[in-house]
Scaffold this motif. Structure first.
Motif, PDB file in Angstrom:
ATOM      1  N   LEU A   1     -12.260   1.113 -12.214  1.00 52.87           N
ATOM      2  CA  LEU A   1     -10.848   0.695 -11.469  1.00 52.87           C
ATOM      3  C   LEU A   1     -11.377  -0.239 -10.441  1.00 52.87           C
ATOM      4  CD1 LEU A   1      -7.965   1.005 -10.667  1.00 52.87           C
ATOM      5  CD2 LEU A   1      -8.696   2.787  -9.029  1.00 52.87           C
ATOM      6  N   GLN A   2     -11.403  -1.471 -10.684  1.00 52.41           N
ATOM      7  CA  GLN A   2     -11.918  -2.528  -9.832  1.00 52.41           C
ATOM      8  C   GLN A   2     -11.604  -3.897 -10.235  1.00 52.41           C
ATOM      9  OE1 GLN A   2     -12.522  -3.680  -7.002  1.00 52.41           O
ATOM     10  NE2 GLN A   2     -14.103  -2.541  -6.349  1.00 52.41           N
ATOM     11  N   THR A   3     -11.632  -4.823  -9.317  1.00 49.79           N
ATOM     12  CA  THR A   3     -11.124  -6.359  -9.779  1.00 49.79           C
ATOM     13  C   THR A   3     -12.546  -7.161  -9.757  1.00 49.79           C
ATOM     14  OG1 THR A   3     -10.028  -8.301  -8.756  1.00 49.79           O
ATOM     15  CG2 THR A   3     -10.718  -6.625  -7.111  1.00 49.79           C
ATOM     16  N   PHE A   4     -12.723  -7.537 -10.994  1.00 49.82           N
ATOM     17  CA  PHE A   4     -13.975  -8.219 -11.061  1.00 49.82           C
ATOM     18  C   PHE A   4     -13.785  -9.728 -11.254  1.00 49.82           C
ATOM     19  CE2 PHE A   4     -14.218  -4.203 -13.500  1.00 49.82           C
ATOM     20  CZ  PHE A   4     -15.350  -3.595 -13.006  1.00 49.82           C
ATOM     21  N   SER A   5     -14.585 -10.444 -10.150  1.00 47.25           N
ATOM     22  CA  SER A   5     -14.933 -11.754 -10.150  1.00 47.25           C
ATOM     23  C   SER A   5     -16.502 -12.171 -10.702  1.00 47.25           C
ATOM     24  CB  SER A   5     -14.467 -12.487  -8.947  1.00 47.25           C
ATOM     25  OG  SER A   5     -12.985 -12.094  -8.604  1.00 47.25           O
TER      26      SER A   5
ATOM     27  N   PRO B   1     -11.608   1.564  -2.647  1.00 46.15           N
ATOM     28  CA  PRO B   1     -12.747   0.521  -2.913  1.00 46.15           C
ATOM     29  C   PRO B   1     -12.208  -0.580  -3.505  1.00 46.15           C
ATOM     30  CG  PRO B   1     -13.650   2.642  -3.704  1.00 46.15           C
ATOM     31  CD  PRO B   1     -12.023   2.796  -3.426  1.00 46.15           C
ATOM     32  N   LEU B   2     -11.086  -0.615  -4.448  1.00 45.54           N
ATOM     33  CA  LEU B   2     -10.412  -1.866  -5.141  1.00 45.54           C
ATOM     34  C   LEU B   2      -9.672  -2.507  -4.040  1.00 45.54           C
ATOM     35  CD1 LEU B   2      -9.312  -3.079  -7.467  1.00 45.54           C
ATOM     36  CD2 LEU B   2      -7.203  -1.505  -7.533  1.00 45.54           C
ATOM     37  N   ILE B   3      -9.098  -1.788  -2.967  1.00 47.69           N
ATOM     38  CA  ILE B   3      -8.149  -2.566  -2.119  1.00 47.69           C
ATOM     39  C   ILE B   3      -9.422  -3.280  -1.044  1.00 47.69           C
ATOM     40  CG2 ILE B   3      -7.265  -2.073   0.346  1.00 47.69           C
ATOM     41  CD1 ILE B   3      -5.617   0.277  -1.535  1.00 47.69           C
TER      42      ILE B   3
ATOM     43  N   GLU C   1     -12.298  -4.491  -1.937  1.00 46.83           N
ATOM     44  CA  GLU C   1     -12.864  -5.500  -2.643  1.00 46.83           C
ATOM     45  C   GLU C   1     -11.813  -6.866  -2.693  1.00 46.83           C
ATOM     46  OE1 GLU C   1     -15.715  -6.121  -3.638  1.00 46.83           O
ATOM     47  OE2 GLU C   1     -15.301  -7.856  -4.787  1.00 46.83           O
ATOM     48  N   THR C   2     -10.714  -6.395  -2.988  1.00 47.89           N
ATOM     49  CA  THR C   2      -9.388  -7.381  -2.911  1.00 47.89           C
ATOM     50  C   THR C   2      -9.566  -8.334  -1.654  1.00 47.89           C
ATOM     51  OG1 THR C   2      -8.265  -5.960  -3.989  1.00 47.89           O
ATOM     52  CG2 THR C   2      -6.979  -7.730  -3.094  1.00 47.89           C
TER      53      THR C   2
ATOM     54  N   ILE D   1     -13.820 -16.494  -1.528  1.00 49.05           N
ATOM     55  CA  ILE D   1     -12.993 -17.345  -2.377  1.00 49.05           C
ATOM     56  C   ILE D   1     -11.385 -17.745  -1.984  1.00 49.05           C
ATOM     57  CG2 ILE D   1     -14.621 -17.492  -4.264  1.00 49.05           C
ATOM     58  CD1 ILE D   1     -12.731 -15.474  -5.636  1.00 49.05           C
TER      59      ILE D   1
ATOM     60  N   PHE E   1       0.834  -1.279   0.036  1.00 50.24           N
ATOM     61  CA  PHE E   1      -0.043   0.051  -0.049  1.00 50.24           C
ATOM     62  C   PHE E   1       0.851   1.334   0.107  1.00 50.24           C
ATOM     63  CE2 PHE E   1      -3.178  -2.730   2.440  1.00 50.24           C
ATOM     64  CZ  PHE E   1      -4.036  -3.212   1.409  1.00 50.24           C
TER      65      PHE E   1
ATOM     66  N   THR F   1      -5.774 -11.847 -10.218  1.00 49.39           N
ATOM     67  CA  THR F   1      -5.963 -11.006 -11.395  1.00 49.39           C
ATOM     68  C   THR F   1      -5.009 -10.474 -11.894  1.00 49.39           C
ATOM     69  OG1 THR F   1      -7.092  -9.357 -10.387  1.00 49.39           O
ATOM     70  CG2 THR F   1      -8.605 -10.890 -11.164  1.00 49.39           C
TER      71      THR F   1
ATOM     72  N   LYS G   1     -13.116 -10.277  -0.960  1.00 47.19           N
ATOM     73  CA  LYS G   1     -12.791 -11.521  -2.231  1.00 47.19           C
ATOM     74  C   LYS G   1     -12.501 -12.865  -1.271  1.00 47.19           C
ATOM     75  CE  LYS G   1     -12.289 -10.379  -6.771  1.00 47.19           C
ATOM     76  NZ  LYS G   1     -11.188 -10.541  -7.809  1.00 47.19           N
TER      77      LYS G   1
ATOM     78  N   TYR H   1      -8.984   7.105  -4.388  1.00 42.72           N
ATOM     79  CA  TYR H   1      -9.438   6.284  -5.531  1.00 42.72           C
ATOM     80  C   TYR H   1      -9.244   4.949  -5.671  1.00 42.72           C
ATOM     81  CZ  TYR H   1      -9.763  10.542  -8.256  1.00 42.72           C
ATOM     82  OH  TYR H   1      -9.813  11.972  -8.583  1.00 42.72           O
TER      83      TYR H   1
ATOM     84  N   CYS I   1      -3.800  -4.211  -5.567  1.00 36.52           N
ATOM     85  CA  CYS I   1      -4.531  -5.234  -5.621  1.00 36.52           C
ATOM     86  C   CYS I   1      -4.085  -6.568  -5.926  1.00 36.52           C
ATOM     87  CB  CYS I   1      -5.608  -4.848  -6.472  1.00 36.52           C
ATOM     88  SG  CYS I   1      -6.729  -6.096  -7.134  1.00 36.52           S
TER      89      CYS I   1
END
Lengths: 250, 250
Positions: B106-110, A191-193, A195-196, A203, A172, A210, A199, A188, B165
């Motif tokens: 900007l996102q990780t998509f599963s 949200p990506l972090i 979600e990472t 799973i 980070f 990715t 997840k 920015y 990510c």
């Protein structure tokens, strides 16, 4: 049962706070740093001292790994249980004629950050069954997640935590270094972090991978390498090599 | 305004779903993989085809970077706006006589993971002001966070995301590898991981760093190195070297 916490850093503070929140009185918080101790004492209403170590049944040493041995020598009482909170030290590092143990909370402690102590796993190792029960009961007053763990296992728990927490935080920092240099707000990426991390509650991380390395996208990998230098470039290459290895791409 | 999505992977699916959830009708979802398209079409009630590309005002290409150029040649219409969704490609990669643009979420998509689309930042680059407004308005229907971004900036956004990510997820994979080998449930580490990420919502990652490297604890670093090998050891050394550099410890 009288409990004393030794130390005035983040682990000492949060452990003292966790007990206090559950109305478990602490006999004393003891350490070198009078100013830090004074603050904790005032906030949590626990007696403190830098000179006289209170008589107690259990002493929990919350100091840096390199100080544990020296600090443990201050406890001259024999009929007591002493625990350190280190992930990597054996309980035998404790240098006294008391019963020795390890009381390891798996969490990252920052002073200013509120924590839900009930979710922190505690790993406990003692010399005998009675002490195991004593420390397990004590930890269970603040946490829902208390387990026995040998020193050998605790070393790997700590190592796993270094990958999953310390190194992740450093990524980070490096990410923010890159975005700061381009005047891209780091917010920015939150949200990506988030979600990472969400997840991997659902799973396996291996299935969630990715990015260009797992796609074996050589064009992007080379483009990115041109944008990086020094330690950032080293991290980029090392991580991608490891990703490719994990998915048999090289 | 007629919008067509091209592609049947995770980005195509989630973008189609984001529009559908906001009751924005899509004219078609187009691609090669009939089975995947059929599933998306059935779930989201969008017409699909693998043969005939529907007439539209906006085409959003959601395919892998290496396929964007080839796929963009399928659009023979001139009076339309075509966007790709790649973080690293310039809009000029699009090979047709239409107006070109980039529409980068900007996102990780599963596939199987529910997402809050309103939090996903969209970075948009177009040839002119009208198209910029058109795509900004379109993205704003699904996201609260829509910004203009040049290709140059987008490259760094993507690179930052790889660190924050993709590499972070790989560290989770490696951490799990270590804990699995010791039969330590990886779930034990989830509160620590959650806290690591919560922290950087409140303080700078650089100020949040913990662990043996930033403490310059050579004993633990050497102990850990003895427990590791191959890529895990390389990552361990590379990350610690970078941490020490960041905090002027070597």
């Amino acid at each position: 049962m009288q409990v004393v916490i030794i130390g005035s850093g983040n682990v000492a503070y949060h452990l003292a706070k966790a007990f206090t929140q559950k109305n478990i009185p602490l006999a004393q918080i003891f350490g070198r740093n009078k100013e830090a101790l004074g603050k904790i004492s005032e906030e949590l209403h626990i007696p403190f001292s830098s000179d006289f170590l209170e008589d107690a049944d259990v002493y929990i040493i919350c100091v840096s790994d390199s100080s544990v041995e020296n600090v443990s020598e201050l406890i001259t009482k024999k009929d007591c249980l002493v625990a350190h909170t280190s992930g990597s030290l054996p309980k035998e590092i404790l240098a006294g004629n008391y019963r020795k143990s390890s009381f390891y909370p798996l969490q990252t402690f920052s002073r200013t950050k509120e924590l839900d102590y009930s979710k922190i796993p505690f790993f406990i190792e003692t010399e005998n069954f009675d002490d195991q029960k004593l420390l397990t009961d004590l930890a269970s007053l603040i946490s829902e997640n208390v387990m026995e763990s040998s020193h050998e296992k605790r070393k790997y728990i700590h190592l796993t935590a270094v990958f999953a927490c310390n190194f992740v935080n450093h990524l980070f920092s490096k990410a923010k270094e890159i975005s700061d240099a381009q005047e891209i707000p780091f917010d920015y990426f939150l949200p990506l972090i988030d979600e990472t991390v969400k997840k991997i509650h659902e799973i396996e991380p291996k299935a969630a991978q990715t990015g260009p390395a797992v796609r074996n996208d050589q064009r992007v990998l080379e483009l990115h390498e041109q944008l990086l230098k020094d330690e950032s470039l080293e991290i980029y290459k090392t991580m991608n090599h490891s990703i490719k290895k994990m998915y048999d791409l090289e």
